[in-house]
Design a protein around this motif. Structure first.
Motif, PDB file in Angstrom:
ATOM      1  N   ASP A 196      38.316  38.633  38.816  1.00 19.56           N
ATOM      2  CA  ASP A 196      39.173  39.459  37.840  1.00 19.56           C
ATOM      3  C   ASP A 196      39.314  38.646  36.598  1.00 19.56           C
ATOM      4  O   ASP A 196      39.165  39.067  35.494  1.00 19.56           O
ATOM      5  CB  ASP A 196      40.574  39.974  38.330  1.00 19.56           C
ATOM      6  N   MET A 255      35.830  43.164  40.753  1.00 16.19           N
ATOM      7  CA  MET A 255      37.234  43.157  40.406  1.00 16.19           C
ATOM      8  C   MET A 255      37.450  43.505  39.157  1.00 16.19           C
ATOM      9  O   MET A 255      37.712  42.557  38.219  1.00 16.19           O
ATOM     10  CB  MET A 255      37.552  41.843  40.710  1.00 16.19           C
ATOM     11  N   THR A 265      39.755  46.174  36.401  1.00 20.63           N
ATOM     12  CA  THR A 265      40.766  47.147  36.177  1.00 20.63           C
ATOM     13  C   THR A 265      40.387  48.507  35.620  1.00 20.63           C
ATOM     14  O   THR A 265      39.468  48.881  34.910  1.00 20.63           O
ATOM     15  CB  THR A 265      41.779  46.614  35.309  1.00 20.63           C
ATOM     16  N   ARG A 279      44.584  42.015  47.455  1.00 19.65           N
ATOM     17  CA  ARG A 279      43.655  42.319  46.295  1.00 19.65           C
ATOM     18  C   ARG A 279      42.429  42.991  46.719  1.00 19.65           C
ATOM     19  O   ARG A 279      41.768  43.624  45.885  1.00 19.65           O
ATOM     20  CB  ARG A 279      43.681  40.956  45.293  1.00 19.65           C
ATOM     21  N   ALA A 313      41.417  46.728  46.272  1.00 14.81           N
ATOM     22  CA  ALA A 313      40.885  47.163  44.839  1.00 14.81           C
ATOM     23  C   ALA A 313      39.353  46.711  44.270  1.00 14.81           C
ATOM     24  O   ALA A 313      39.074  47.311  43.284  1.00 14.81           O
ATOM     25  CB  ALA A 313      41.906  46.739  43.656  1.00 14.81           C
ATOM     26  N   PRO A 345      35.351  49.541  42.661  1.00 18.39           N
ATOM     27  CA  PRO A 345      36.037  50.822  42.571  1.00 18.39           C
ATOM     28  C   PRO A 345      35.022  51.737  42.038  1.00 18.39           C
ATOM     29  O   PRO A 345      35.272  52.339  40.986  1.00 18.39           O
ATOM     30  CB  PRO A 345      37.142  50.528  41.483  1.00 18.39           C
ATOM     31  N   THR A 372      36.195  55.224  40.304  1.00 17.18           N
ATOM     32  CA  THR A 372      36.741  55.084  39.291  1.00 17.18           C
ATOM     33  C   THR A 372      35.717  54.963  38.040  1.00 17.18           C
ATOM     34  O   THR A 372      35.839  55.213  36.849  1.00 17.18           O
ATOM     35  CB  THR A 372      37.623  54.007  39.091  1.00 17.18           C
ATOM     36  N   THR A 389      37.697  51.565  51.306  1.00 14.32           N
ATOM     37  CA  THR A 389      39.015  51.825  50.578  1.00 14.32           C
ATOM     38  C   THR A 389      39.019  53.300  50.306  1.00 14.32           C
ATOM     39  O   THR A 389      38.306  53.915  49.341  1.00 14.32           O
ATOM     40  CB  THR A 389      39.153  50.935  49.175  1.00 14.32           C
ATOM     41  N   ALA A 417      37.687  55.382  46.719  1.00 19.94           N
ATOM     42  CA  ALA A 417      36.858  54.417  46.134  1.00 19.94           C
ATOM     43  C   ALA A 417      35.264  54.736  46.011  1.00 19.94           C
ATOM     44  O   ALA A 417      34.635  54.205  45.240  1.00 19.94           O
ATOM     45  CB  ALA A 417      36.947  52.878  46.581  1.00 19.94           C
TER      46      ALA A 417
END
Length: 480
Positions: free
Chosen positions: A300, A334, A336, A374, A377, A380, A383, A416, A419
């Motif tokens: 991240d 990783m 957002t 963590r 996530a 993804p 997303t 997940t 995802a």
């Protein structure tokens, strides 16, 4: 001259395809013209051929000719494998060990490796390829290794120390070994229904000679699109200065750059190799030169640095120029939602590896060991797709297996919930997405499209075997 493929099961209901000059000229059930050659496919399924958007051909080929450690179940298994193959006159190259799956939950020490290697130079890369075990005989070939960041007197080498050891190992490979490894990999890729691979080379990975040799390979082989992962170091024949240009490392080796420390190693947050300004300068230079830029980014903290770098680049070249360049990021595990929105705005392509989640995801996997909560996530895909980031699937071979259907299933059956992708999205990412990532079109079976397809002995959703792979009308794999 027209070749007609008959007795086929083609998406959309066609049972035959006509090919001329490397292109599909007709799909249907009753061809109206004359043909020079007919190929009866025996009722087999036909799909667009796959693209593997991230490979390391020589290293992957060495799994066939070197020491494959992907199946080792314990520390002692690894040492036994080295003992069986050690030869004091020849470098022993191995790959694929993963201590998180062993009962000892640790790699061997250098002393333990030396005891079975004798005087043989031994290089054994971890499954993520961001750290390696090196025998003393190999370390002595590059004395600077002992003073480089990432040096360990007993354990695996990481960061620059690993790069030094890998370079020494690579330079010990003969041209004949390299040729054999590259041909082995390319033929295997073709046998898996792959018509094109993206080679992610670089000075710390494979070397300019290795990339040049691979790009020069001829014959009935998959197409190779070359990338060179370095700042301002163009080499002939590459699509872009992209691929494994490292912003950080990998989770397994604890070198992926994190904002907070590793759960199982609170003393470290990984390693970051490039700043936002360096990233921006590279993106600006590549955009101005009409080249793709790209970076390896996993943690991240690395993702935040990359997004900041693109935002700085936007101030120089503008959003439209960035979006037109098809810059790409490798792995991008990783990240957002807000960062994904920014990357979508800049037209960035995410070159991702769904088998990472299949191998290391889930509540008991390596990701959870390294990152705790963590881990859920990571990767993804849904997303990214929903917010407009184009996906291109690859294997990162030799890190994961070259197995396109397993890759598609891994993207659909993400560990997940929520995802994963639909089957159609995942298949498209492994076909059209790969061509798009290289600035080309492909991945469709329709009149006028390149005659690039694969033939399967069963329903594509049930792990079929590849009977034939055709690239631009030329058969590059056939089961006889």
């Amino acid at each position: 001259m027209t070749t007609l493929y008959t007795n086929a099961r083609v998406p959309g209901g066609a049972t035959a395809m006509a090919v001329e000059a490397g292109r599909l000229t007709w799909l249907g059930t009753d061809y109206p013209g004359q043909v020079a050659h007919t190929v009866d496919l025996g009722g087999a399924f036909v799909t667009p051929a796959f693209v593997d958007a991230h490979v390391h051909a020589t290293s992957a080929g060495l799994l066939h000719t070197g020491l494959d450690l992907t199946g080792t179940a314990s520390l002692s298994d690894l040492l036994d494998a080295v003992r069986d193959r050690a030869d004091t006159d020849v470098l022993l190259w191995g790959h694929g060990w993963d201590e998180t799956r062993w009962p000892e939950n640790r790699p061997p020490t250098r002393a333990e490796l030396d005891a079975v290697a004798g005087g043989t130079p031994v290089y054994l890369s971890r499954v993520d390829a961001h750290s390696a075990l090196a025998s003393t005989a190999l370390v002595e070939l590059v004395p600077d290794t002992r003073t480089a960041p990432g040096w360990s007197g007993e354990g695996p080498l990481t960061q620059d120390a690993h790069h030094h050891a890998r370079r020494a190992a690579r330079e010990s490979i003969t041209p004949a070994q390299r040729e054999a490894a590259q041909f082995a990999f390319l033929r295997h890729a073709a046998s898996m229904g792959i018509a094109c691979v993206h080679e992610c080379g670089g000075p710390d990975i494979s070397g300019a000679d290795d990339l040049a040799d691979l790009l020069a390979r001829s014959g009935d082989l998959p197409q190779v699109v070359g990338y060179w992962g370095a700042l301002g170091e163009p080499v002939p024949g590459v699509r872009g200065l992209a691929g494994d240009l490292f912003v950080d490392g990998a989770f397994g080796s604890r070198t992926a750059a994190l904002r907070a420390p590793y759960t199982d190693a609170p003393h470290t947050s990984g390693a970051r190799y490039l700043s936002a300004q360096q990233i921006a300068d590279h993106v600006v230079a590549c955009t101005a030169a009409g080249r793709q830029a790209g970076f390896h980014v996993i943690g991240d903290a690395a993702a935040a640095e990359v997004v900041a770098g693109f935002q700085l680049a936007e101030k120089v070249v503008g959003e439209r120029a960035l979006a037109a360049a098809r810059h790409r990021l490798e792995h991008l595990e990783m990240v957002t939602g807000e960062q994904i929105d920014e990357l979508a705005r800049f037209g960035v392509i995410a070159s991702v590896q769904p088998l990472f989640d299949a191998y290391w995801g889930g509540p008991e996997g390596m990701y959870a060991q390294r990152l705790g909560d963590r881990a859920a996530a990571l990767n993804p895909f849904a997303t990214m797709a929903a917010r407009g980031v184009r996906l291109a699937f690859g294997s990162d071979a030799p890190v994961t297996a070259v197995d396109p259907w397993a890759t598609v299933r891994a993207a659909v059956d993400h560990r997940t919930p929520g995802a994963g992708l639909t089957w159609e999205q995942a298949f498209t990412a492994h076909t059209e997405g790969g061509w798009h990532a290289a600035g080309m079109t492909g991945g469709r079976l329709e009149a006028g499209a390149p005659a690039t397809f694969a033939v399967w002995d069963g329903d594509p959703r049930t792990s079929p075997h590849c009977l034939r792979t055709v690239h631009n009308g030329t058969t590059i794999h056939e089961v006889r």
